[in-house]
Design a protein around this motif. Structure first.
Motif, mmCIF file in Angstrom:
data_model
loop_
_atom_site.group_PDB
_atom_site.id
_atom_site.type_symbol
_atom_site.label_atom_id
_atom_site.label_comp_id
_atom_site.label_asym_id
_atom_site.label_seq_id
_atom_site.Cartn_x
_atom_site.Cartn_y
_atom_site.Cartn_z
ATOM 1 N N ILE A 276 39.752 34.934 38.842
ATOM 2 C CA ILE A 276 38.296 35.010 38.961
ATOM 3 C C ILE A 276 37.768 33.619 39.256
ATOM 4 O O ILE A 276 38.076 32.654 38.549
ATOM 5 N N ILE B 24 33.257 41.461 42.009
ATOM 6 C CA ILE B 24 33.705 40.225 41.371
ATOM 7 C C ILE B 24 35.027 39.762 41.992
ATOM 8 O O ILE B 24 35.227 38.575 42.265
ATOM 9 N N ARG B 25 35.920 40.726 42.219
ATOM 10 C CA ARG B 25 37.227 40.378 42.790
ATOM 11 C C ARG B 25 37.101 39.912 44.239
ATOM 12 O O ARG B 25 37.809 39.013 44.679
ATOM 13 N N GLU C 242 34.535 38.344 45.510
ATOM 14 C CA GLU C 242 34.010 36.985 45.461
ATOM 15 C C GLU C 242 35.129 35.983 45.194
ATOM 16 O O GLU C 242 35.145 34.884 45.747
ATOM 17 N N SER C 243 36.067 36.366 44.339
ATOM 18 C CA SER C 243 37.185 35.482 44.032
ATOM 19 C C SER C 243 38.101 35.310 45.235
ATOM 20 O O SER C 243 38.653 34.236 45.465
ATOM 21 N N PRO D 91 31.522 33.488 38.298
ATOM 22 C CA PRO D 91 32.324 34.598 38.827
ATOM 23 C C PRO D 91 31.578 35.517 39.789
ATOM 24 O O PRO D 91 32.173 36.064 40.705
ATOM 25 N N ALA D 92 30.271 35.718 39.565
ATOM 26 C CA ALA D 92 29.495 36.594 40.443
ATOM 27 C C ALA D 92 28.928 35.861 41.648
ATOM 28 O O ALA D 92 28.342 36.483 42.532
ATOM 29 N N SER E 170 27.675 36.878 33.835
ATOM 30 C CA SER E 170 27.846 36.989 35.291
ATOM 31 C C SER E 170 28.094 38.433 35.712
ATOM 32 O O SER E 170 27.553 38.895 36.728
ATOM 33 N N PHE E 171 28.905 39.175 34.942
ATOM 34 C CA PHE E 171 29.122 40.588 35.245
ATOM 35 C C PHE E 171 27.799 41.353 35.146
ATOM 36 O O PHE E 171 27.501 42.202 35.985
ATOM 37 N N SER F 220 25.536 40.530 38.113
ATOM 38 C CA SER F 220 26.023 41.197 39.320
ATOM 39 C C SER F 220 25.647 42.674 39.311
ATOM 40 O O SER F 220 25.173 43.216 40.321
#
Length: 367
Positions: free
Chosen positions: A108, A145-146, A148-149, A273-274, A305-306, A309
């Motif tokens: 992340i 989220i994934r 973005e990573s 993370p977002a 952040s979750f 988002s």
């Protein structure tokens, strides 16, 4: 001497010219409105085209998975008792693998140096709790989220060092960062355009100033808080359309556009993370506080952040399955390729939620 007839004709002409000017202005306004409508329609059509192409690709993936499942089902019908017992053992192995997947660390982006990355299972539980509370499908939220990573892995992360220009230093090996001679950029190198230092239209403060306020309120040192780097690209415009070219970065942080007549385009500066830019974070910060019950929220914190988002996706129409593609596209500034990648990742995660399984292809996307 001017006669009354001449004066009358003069004023008649003035009135005619004023009327003609008004008509021209009305026509110009009409054409501008028509042009704007055409641009909006073009965006809608491109999004619809992208969504259809994405859906076809996902359907092909689902068809492949369904065919594999049918083959497995047919195989089970033909098993002997000994083979059946072996199958039970294989099922236990699958369940063991599912548990192992849950324990795997998930990459992340945007975590602060002393933060531990979560396991996939922990991230999924967080997505379930937040998504179900806000009203966004957990698999879709975690896919965002994934995604973005995945972008962060490619572009890299940066620290701000200049509070006037928004420039800073590179702290990650982004695949896109190359020097004019073609060699890879290294950690510690200077990079320009990390956060926009100027005030945009309808903004009261620049993203740079907002970022500095956010980190100060949280007690962070701004030179040690990671944000996204600038995506190295240049652009030019012609008749309302933008055209892009690659860019490289010199050792002093300055930018070289690959094509003549192009200028550096865009900025980085996304947080946590977002990956929210500071101005967008400020717009939903109060809603994040309300949802989490916290008086202070942090874009680098996993829960916050979750939650941010999920709230933003819900605002963009992502609260229903049918609205997810458009919401994902708008989350990243209208990118259909981004939305397509999110849709595939969401399907992979949903398959794991429903069946406890993940194909090798999906594992490659998620981990």
């Amino acid at each position: 001497m001017l006669t009354s007839k001449t004066i009358s004709e003069f004023f008649d002409n003035m009135v005619y010219l004023e009327t003609l000017n008004l008509k021209n202005q009305e026509l110009l306004t009409h054409f501008q409105t028509l042009n704007n409508n055409l641009k909006e329609r073009k965006v809608i059509l491109e999004e619809e085209k992208g969504e259809k192409e994405s859906l076809l690709a996902l359907q092909a993936l689902q068809k492949q998975a369904s065919a594999t499942a049918k083959q497995e089902k047919d195989r089970l019908y033909s098993l002997t008792e000994a083979q059946y017992q072996a199958q039970l053992k294989e099922k236990e192995d699958v369940e063991t693998k599912a548990a192992e997947i849950a324990k795997r660390l998930i990459s992340i982006i945007g975590l602060i140096e002393d933060q531990e990355p979560p396991t996939f299972g922990e991230a999924l539980e967080l997505a379930k709790n937040v998504g179900n509370s806000v009203g966004v499908r957990p698999a879709f939220l975690l896919a965002i989220i994934r995604q973005e990573s995945a972008i962060g892995r490619n572009v890299g992360q940066c620290y701000i060092t200049d509070t006037i220009t928004g420039a800073g230093k590179f702290i990650g090996h982004g695949q896109r960062y190359v020097k004019p001679d073609g060699s890879m950029y290294k950690n510690g190198g200077l990079i320009d355009r990390i956060i926009r230092p100027t005030v945009r239209e309808r903004q009261k403060e620049s993203d740079l100033n907002l970022f500095l306020k956010i980190v100060k309120d949280l007690g962070y040192n701004y030179t040690e808080v990671p944000v996204s780097c600038w995506i190295p690209q240049c652009a030019t415009s012609y008749r309302g359309s933008y055209y892009y070219s690659k860019a490289s970065v010199k050792s002093d942080g300055s930018i070289v556009c690959a094509k003549s007549g192009y200028v550096p385009f865009g900025f980085g500066g996304a947080m946590g993370p977002a990956q929210f830019i500071p101005s967008t974070w400020r717009l939903i910060e109060d809603k994040v506080k309300e949802s989490t019950g916290k008086s202070v929220v942090d874009p680098w914190n996993l829960l916050d952040s979750f939650t941010a988002s999920a709230i933003y996706l819900k605002q963009l129409g992502g609260g229903t399955t049918s609205g997810e593609y458009s919401a994902a596209s708008r989350y990243y500034g209208g990118s259909n390729s981004y939305a397509s990648s999110v849709r595939t990742r969401a399907w992979c995660i949903q398959e794991y939620i429903d069946k406890g399984e993940m194909t090798a292809y999906c594992e490659g996307l998620i981990f």
